[in-house]
Design an enzyme around this catalytic site. Structure first.
Site, PDB file in Angstrom:
ATOM      1  N   HIS A 165     -17.549  44.655-116.321  1.00 26.38           N
ATOM      2  CA  HIS A 165     -18.964  44.954-116.050  1.00 26.38           C
ATOM      3  C   HIS A 165     -19.861  43.798-116.464  1.00 26.38           C
ATOM      4  O   HIS A 165     -19.580  43.072-117.420  1.00 26.38           O
ATOM      5  CB  HIS A 165     -19.396  46.263-116.704  1.00 26.38           C
ATOM      6  N   ASP A 167     -23.185  44.071-117.305  1.00 30.08           N
ATOM      7  CA  ASP A 167     -24.271  44.375-118.236  1.00 30.08           C
ATOM      8  C   ASP A 167     -23.796  44.348-119.681  1.00 30.08           C
ATOM      9  O   ASP A 167     -22.600  44.411-119.975  1.00 30.08           O
ATOM     10  CB  ASP A 167     -24.893  45.744-117.920  1.00 30.08           C
ATOM     11  N   ASP A 200     -17.996  42.068-125.008  1.00 23.72           N
ATOM     12  CA  ASP A 200     -18.184  43.294-124.224  1.00 23.72           C
ATOM     13  C   ASP A 200     -19.258  43.056-123.167  1.00 23.72           C
ATOM     14  O   ASP A 200     -20.433  43.179-123.452  1.00 23.72           O
ATOM     15  CB  ASP A 200     -18.577  44.444-125.150  1.00 23.72           C
ATOM     16  N   GLU A 234     -22.447  49.779-116.888  1.00 24.34           N
ATOM     17  CA  GLU A 234     -21.398  50.496-117.602  1.00 24.34           C
ATOM     18  C   GLU A 234     -21.911  51.039-118.922  1.00 24.34           C
ATOM     19  O   GLU A 234     -21.529  52.141-119.341  1.00 24.34           O
ATOM     20  CB  GLU A 234     -20.198  49.558-117.848  1.00 24.34           C
ATOM     21  N   ASP A 263      -8.854  47.600-116.672  1.00 22.13           N
ATOM     22  CA  ASP A 263     -10.265  47.530-117.027  1.00 22.13           C
ATOM     23  C   ASP A 263     -10.353  47.156-118.504  1.00 22.13           C
ATOM     24  O   ASP A 263      -9.346  47.073-119.205  1.00 22.13           O
ATOM     25  CB  ASP A 263     -10.944  48.876-116.747  1.00 22.13           C
TER      26      ASP A 263
END
Length: 580
Positions: A165, A167, A200, A234, A263
């Site tokens: 992701h 974001d 992350d 996400e 993922d």
């Protein structure tokens, strides 16, 4: 050569097996197993002088590409150079410097201008990875969702799906002065890359893109199609991003049309003296509960014995005093993880190891192992349903009795439980207090008390913020499953290659559980083989990399290069696999 901080070869692994039996024979078999273990095994785990215990947490060999070996070896050498390390640092640092925070209150795409920050990130990706954009087919979904398709030559092979992701979680403005380096600086101090998203999940996204860009530079053309799916919200549930991507992805290759999905998720690191990787094969469910109390208002000069805030306080105390009971269940992902610890970790207390190994046949041993394992708050939280009271609001003014007070409780639902079981627990727990305070009681749309009886006020339980709850994810197959074995072998080959070592016991692969929810929750229809794993090196006792969702998020540059190596090896191994 091994890196200065990389572990050398570890001792030969041990595995365990005992035949499954009916419950009527359990006591007898437990006795036989105990005698067999005592007769065959020498429990000197620190010296690794012991016999074999077959079948528990069985391992595969490291998986090195064969048809693409020359390319893999060449890229392995490239990834070990200082020049590539600096190139990788620049890729990730540049991504961090483009802020892509997502917030719960974002409106729909096209109506809320705050989404436009993601266009700047797309521009950066185009600049950083020109070959990916030139050679792969790009589809944008809901403006900012990205799907890249690297077409393979063999259409009979199901695609490999890699997800990440764009974001990041917002940075709390009150904590900026606590950061060693500014959160969106992407600062590199010679060893570590600092900034929001470094762990992350820009490390995952940029690791995927960096691997493919480098493979394209070396002329690789895959046989198996590789699909990349990058959501953009996400951290807020993925409803604008991954949820819309899932529809497009299913339309491209059909329901269950993908060979496997990797993922973000669990990591690898030292656990009781053994390096263990724990790809998530399960994901906990999710439920936010709003607890709301309404009572008559009025002036504070004539207060009742309990205001709505006081009643709510008693309800919340009741909830915290009665957490969900957690039990370790045979066959569950965390039970399998415990078995892996027992089979391979030399630092595990000896009495705990024996209880885990005997627990498959002995209820007494299972409860004893559970008691010991649950002294780790982290392990217990991964097994059971958790609750966290995160928001409390009530009252509008001093001197005015609060007519309403409410709180929000976050539940992460055990892989062995369900949304309905969680709702039932909360509902039944608060019923005695609703009666004690003479409140009419409605829980999740169901009337609990007599609606015709006079009441002082009312208590209402509901799904908070309009969020739909999420059931625990289906378990990903592991026993004899080719995708799990391919991933396991890839993890081992990556770990070894990065350190210049060999062998299949230098790192152990164990099933894991992710307590948080990734974008993969929207992808259940795409493949049953979903793995939540980022090849991130976590410190002992940590689930994730440094600073995730807090101050001083950072990743060692060496680890980011290893992530690139991981995705390269995974793509090449999947390319040669017999997976359909």
């Amino acid at each position: 050569m091994p890196t200065k901080d990389g572990p050398g070869p570890l001792p030969e692994p041990v595995s365990a097996h005992s035949p499954s039996t009916s419950s009527s024979k359990r006591i007898f078999i437990a006795l036989i197993v105990t005698l067999t273990l005592l007769a065959k095994c020498t429990w000197t785990w620190y010296g690794f002088d012991r016999g074999s215990i077959d079948g528990v947490c069985s391992q595969v060999s490291e998986l090195i590409p064969e048809r693409n070996y020359e390319l893999w070896e060449s890229l392995s050498n490239t990834y070990s150079t200082d020049s590539f390390k600096l190139k990788a640092v620049n890729w990730l640092s540049g991504a961090i410097q483009v802020p892509t925070e997502s917030y719960e209150d974002f409106g729909p795409v096209g109506t809320d201008p705050r989404w436009e920050r993601f266009q700047a990130f797309h521009d950066y990706l185009l600049e950083a990875f020109p070959l990916v954009h030139a050679k792969l087919e790009l589809t944008k979904v809901n403006t900012y969702g990205l799907i890249f398709v690297w077409k393979g030559s063999d259409k009979a092979l199901k695609p490999l799906l890699l997800a990440a992701h764009q974001d990041v979680v917002p940075v709390d403005s009150t904590t900026i002065d606590q950061w060693t380096h500014p959160p969106f600086s992407g600062y590199f101090d010679g060893e570590t890359i600092w900034g929001r998203g470094s762990n992350d999940d820009k490390n995952g996204l940029m690791g995927i893109m960096s691997a493919i860009e480098t493979m394209l530079e070396n002329g690789h053309k895959p046989a198996r199609t590789v699909v990349l799916a990058f959501g953009f919200d996400e951290e807020c549930g993925g409803h604008h991003g991954a949820k819309t991507l899932a529809v497009e992805l299913e339309g491209m290759f059909g329901m269950y049309g993908y060979a496997m999905l990797v993922d973000e998720g669990c990591t690898y690191g030292d656990k009781f003296g053994r390096v263990i990787a724990t790809p998530g094969i399960a994901e906990k469910g999710y439920l936010d509960v709003r607890v709301e109390v309404n009572t008559p208002g009025g002036h504070s000069i004539l207060p009742p014995p309990h205001t709505s805030i006081g009643i709510l306080a008693d309800l919340l105390v009741k909830i915290e005093a009665n957490p969900f009971k957690a039990h370790l269940a045979r066959g569950s992902p965390m039970y399998k993880a415990a078995q892996c610890l027992a089979a391979y970790s030399p630092g595990l207390p000896e009495h705990l190891r024996k209880d885990i190994l005997l627990s498959e046949y002995s209820d007494k041993a299972l409860r004893a192992a559970e008691k010991q394992l649950f002294t780790s708050a982290m392990f217990k939280a991964l097994v059971g349903t958790t609750q966290a009271i995160d928001i409390v609001q009530g009252g509008v003014k001093v001197k005015a009795l609060p007519e309403q007070a409410w709180a929000a409780i976050n539940h992460r639902i055990s892989t062995e439980s369900s949304v309905d079981e969680t709702k039932s627990h909360d509902t039944n727990l608060l019923k005695p207090l609703a009666n004690a305070f003479n409140l009419s009681y409605v829980a999740f749309g169901a009337t609990i008390t007599d609606p015709t009886a006079p009441a002082y006020g009312n208590l209402n339980l509901s799904e908070a913020f309009g969020k739909k709850p999420l059931e625990p994810a289906p378990f990903t197959p592991i026993d004899g499953a080719a995708p799990y074995e391919l991933l396991s072998g890839t993890i081992k080959a990556t770990f070894n290659s990065h350190r210049g070592i060999g062998g299949s016991d230098t790192i152990i692969v164990s099933p894991g559980v992710t307590s948080g929810n990734t974008d993969s929750k929207h992808y259940w229809n795409l493949t049953p083989h979903i793995f939540r794993y980022g090849h991130v090196r976590a410190a002992e006792g940590e689930l994730h990399g440094a600073g995730m969702h807090t101050v001083n998020e950072a990743i060692p540059a060496d680890n980011f290069v290893e992530i690139i190596r991981f995705f390269t090896t995974l793509i090449l191994n999947a390319d040669e696999s017999t997976l359909l």
